[in-house]
Design a protein around this motif. Sequence first.
Motif, mmCIF file in Angstrom:
data_model
loop_
_atom_site.group_PDB
_atom_site.id
_atom_site.type_symbol
_atom_site.label_atom_id
_atom_site.label_comp_id
_atom_site.label_asym_id
_atom_site.label_seq_id
_atom_site.Cartn_x
_atom_site.Cartn_y
_atom_site.Cartn_z
ATOM 1 N N LEU A 211 0.830 -1.205 0.000
ATOM 2 C CA LEU A 211 0.000 0.000 0.000
ATOM 3 C C LEU A 211 0.865 1.256 0.000
ATOM 4 O O LEU A 211 0.549 2.243 -0.677
ATOM 5 C CB LEU A 211 -0.931 0.000 1.220
ATOM 6 N N SER A 212 1.969 1.217 0.749
ATOM 7 C CA SER A 212 2.889 2.363 0.773
ATOM 8 C C SER A 212 3.487 2.597 -0.612
ATOM 9 O O SER A 212 3.606 3.740 -1.067
ATOM 10 C CB SER A 212 4.011 2.132 1.786
ATOM 11 N N MET A 213 3.847 1.513 -1.285
ATOM 12 C CA MET A 213 4.393 1.637 -2.638
ATOM 13 C C MET A 213 3.334 2.153 -3.607
ATOM 14 O O MET A 213 3.615 2.945 -4.503
ATOM 15 C CB MET A 213 4.919 0.287 -3.112
ATOM 16 N N MET A 214 2.093 1.727 -3.400
ATOM 17 C CA MET A 214 0.999 2.169 -4.257
ATOM 18 C C MET A 214 0.780 3.668 -4.109
ATOM 19 O O MET A 214 0.568 4.393 -5.084
ATOM 20 C CB MET A 214 -0.276 1.406 -3.892
ATOM 21 N N ILE A 215 0.864 4.149 -2.866
ATOM 22 C CA ILE A 215 0.708 5.578 -2.600
ATOM 23 C C ILE A 215 1.870 6.358 -3.212
ATOM 24 O O ILE A 215 1.682 7.444 -3.764
ATOM 25 C CB ILE A 215 0.613 5.828 -1.081
ATOM 26 N N ARG B 198 -11.413 4.345 -9.131
ATOM 27 C CA ARG B 198 -12.718 4.962 -8.939
ATOM 28 C C ARG B 198 -13.154 4.854 -7.480
ATOM 29 O O ARG B 198 -13.714 5.794 -6.917
ATOM 30 C CB ARG B 198 -13.753 4.285 -9.854
ATOM 31 N N LYS B 199 -12.881 3.696 -6.859
ATOM 32 C CA LYS B 199 -13.260 3.509 -5.459
ATOM 33 C C LYS B 199 -12.433 4.409 -4.544
ATOM 34 O O LYS B 199 -12.934 4.914 -3.537
ATOM 35 C CB LYS B 199 -13.108 2.046 -5.068
ATOM 36 N N ILE B 200 -11.144 4.588 -4.884
ATOM 37 C CA ILE B 200 -10.309 5.509 -4.095
ATOM 38 C C ILE B 200 -10.873 6.918 -4.193
ATOM 39 O O ILE B 200 -11.004 7.624 -3.187
ATOM 40 C CB ILE B 200 -8.842 5.483 -4.599
ATOM 41 N N PHE B 201 -11.220 7.314 -5.408
ATOM 42 C CA PHE B 201 -11.813 8.641 -5.620
ATOM 43 C C PHE B 201 -13.097 8.788 -4.809
ATOM 44 O O PHE B 201 -13.306 9.803 -4.128
ATOM 45 C CB PHE B 201 -12.108 8.848 -7.109
ATOM 46 N N ARG C 192 -5.364 7.485 2.659
ATOM 47 C CA ARG C 192 -5.557 6.090 3.057
ATOM 48 C C ARG C 192 -6.258 5.343 1.929
ATOM 49 O O ARG C 192 -7.341 5.735 1.493
ATOM 50 C CB ARG C 192 -6.407 6.009 4.331
ATOM 51 N N ILE C 193 -5.627 4.275 1.463
ATOM 52 C CA ILE C 193 -6.260 3.427 0.459
ATOM 53 C C ILE C 193 -6.966 2.305 1.208
ATOM 54 O O ILE C 193 -6.339 1.328 1.636
ATOM 55 C CB ILE C 193 -5.231 2.872 -0.546
ATOM 56 N N SER C 194 -8.255 2.471 1.394
ATOM 57 C CA SER C 194 -9.019 1.493 2.172
ATOM 58 C C SER C 194 -9.741 0.472 1.286
ATOM 59 O O SER C 194 -10.182 -0.567 1.763
ATOM 60 C CB SER C 194 -10.040 2.218 3.050
ATOM 61 N N HIS C 195 -9.842 0.773 -0.010
ATOM 62 C CA HIS C 195 -10.509 -0.142 -0.941
ATOM 63 C C HIS C 195 -9.457 -0.799 -1.836
ATOM 64 O O HIS C 195 -8.937 -0.181 -2.760
ATOM 65 C CB HIS C 195 -11.533 0.611 -1.793
ATOM 66 N N SER D 277 -14.083 7.218 -2.138
ATOM 67 C CA SER D 277 -13.846 7.262 -0.687
ATOM 68 C C SER D 277 -13.354 8.635 -0.258
ATOM 69 O O SER D 277 -13.751 9.145 0.799
ATOM 70 C CB SER D 277 -12.827 6.185 -0.291
ATOM 71 N N LEU D 278 -12.492 9.270 -1.081
ATOM 72 C CA LEU D 278 -12.027 10.629 -0.781
ATOM 73 C C LEU D 278 -13.189 11.619 -0.861
ATOM 74 O O LEU D 278 -13.313 12.522 -0.016
ATOM 75 C CB LEU D 278 -10.923 11.036 -1.756
ATOM 76 N N GLU D 279 -14.033 11.451 -1.862
ATOM 77 C CA GLU D 279 -15.193 12.333 -2.022
ATOM 78 C C GLU D 279 -16.157 12.184 -0.853
ATOM 79 O O GLU D 279 -16.666 13.177 -0.322
ATOM 80 C CB GLU D 279 -15.907 12.016 -3.338
ATOM 81 N N HIS D 280 -16.379 10.947 -0.428
ATOM 82 C CA HIS D 280 -17.278 10.684 0.710
ATOM 83 C C HIS D 280 -16.733 11.324 1.983
ATOM 84 O O HIS D 280 -17.479 11.930 2.761
ATOM 85 C CB HIS D 280 -17.442 9.176 0.901
ATOM 86 N N GLU D 281 -15.423 11.186 2.185
ATOM 87 C CA GLU D 281 -14.798 11.769 3.379
ATOM 88 C C GLU D 281 -14.912 13.295 3.376
ATOM 89 O O GLU D 281 -15.219 13.909 4.410
ATOM 90 C CB GLU D 281 -13.321 11.360 3.439
ATOM 91 N N LEU D 282 -14.692 13.914 2.216
ATOM 92 C CA LEU D 282 -14.824 15.365 2.108
ATOM 93 C C LEU D 282 -16.248 15.815 2.410
ATOM 94 O O LEU D 282 -16.472 16.782 3.145
ATOM 95 C CB LEU D 282 -14.431 15.831 0.706
#
Length: 332
Positions: free
Chosen positions: A63-67, A134-137, A108-111, A139-144
Amino acid sequence: MIKILLLFTAALLIFSGCGSQKRVVVAQKVYPPWYVNPPQSNTQEMYETGEGSTKEEAINNALSMMISTLSVSIESSYHSKTVENQGVVENFQKTVSNEIKSDVKKIRISHYDVIKTEDFGFKKYLVLLKADKRKIFESLEHELNQRFSMIDKRQKNIVNESILKQITFYQEVRSDLADVPDTLTVMNVLDKKFDGNNYLNKIETLNVHHSKLLAAISFSINSNIQAKNLVASVRNGLSDKHYHIEASSGKNHFRISLNSHVEKAKAYGFTLARSAIAINVKDYKGMIIGSNKLNIIGQSTQGYEIAKENVAIKFNNMVEKEGIEKVLGLSL
């Protein structure tokens, strides 16, 4: 002669024993093809491999590498835009690069899905992850949306509070939303069609409310003779928060009173200035809305006046470290 014969026999036995031992050859384990050549990330999905002493550690490393990969994409996109629009110099680009990498690390990549996993032996685990952009996007939109919804509710409830509490609310909100522009940049890279102006307009509206409140509030400061050297620290502390200091009146004007009683003393070759400081903040009705009592000891080898200046220095350090509101005893 017998000793030599015995030594020769012992040496012969040792060498013959070593020669009879079988050499154990461990075949080197081959990394699986999915780890060596993982699927390539594309416009819809991100893939990343990771390894660790446990499966959980391997996933976290992946996940760290993905980020990190995401930060490179964002950095490249951001630079192409800024260079095209502004002609950014190299030093500025390096600064922006570091800021982007720092901000993306907070995401945070939770999906994600664990596509492959293997116990490689010798406390080594291998994993292959896939994350849907799309799921990462989303989740960020939901959090905002959740953050702004909570702020909206708090804003409605704060209207009937004192102006000082309202200002504190907006100060906290501004700090809480400081990372939103960077989050919007990430979201724009994940979805090129995304327009974050709606969120930026909300932030600007909150900033306007904050500015109006700051323009409406004012403070005046008075002190006794022994507290005169403390006034500058209070004035600077208020100015740093963008509060107006002026002789005024009205319901949004507050009066700060500083009183200090100083006693001179000697100890271990030092001249001491023992200061008992009383602070009161009153509203336009004359009611005390904040108060504090401080005991500060100044010291010097150069006399009493320098010791009193040392009190002022310590008081100023307190204002800078703890904040002017806490020093004034304002429970906001």
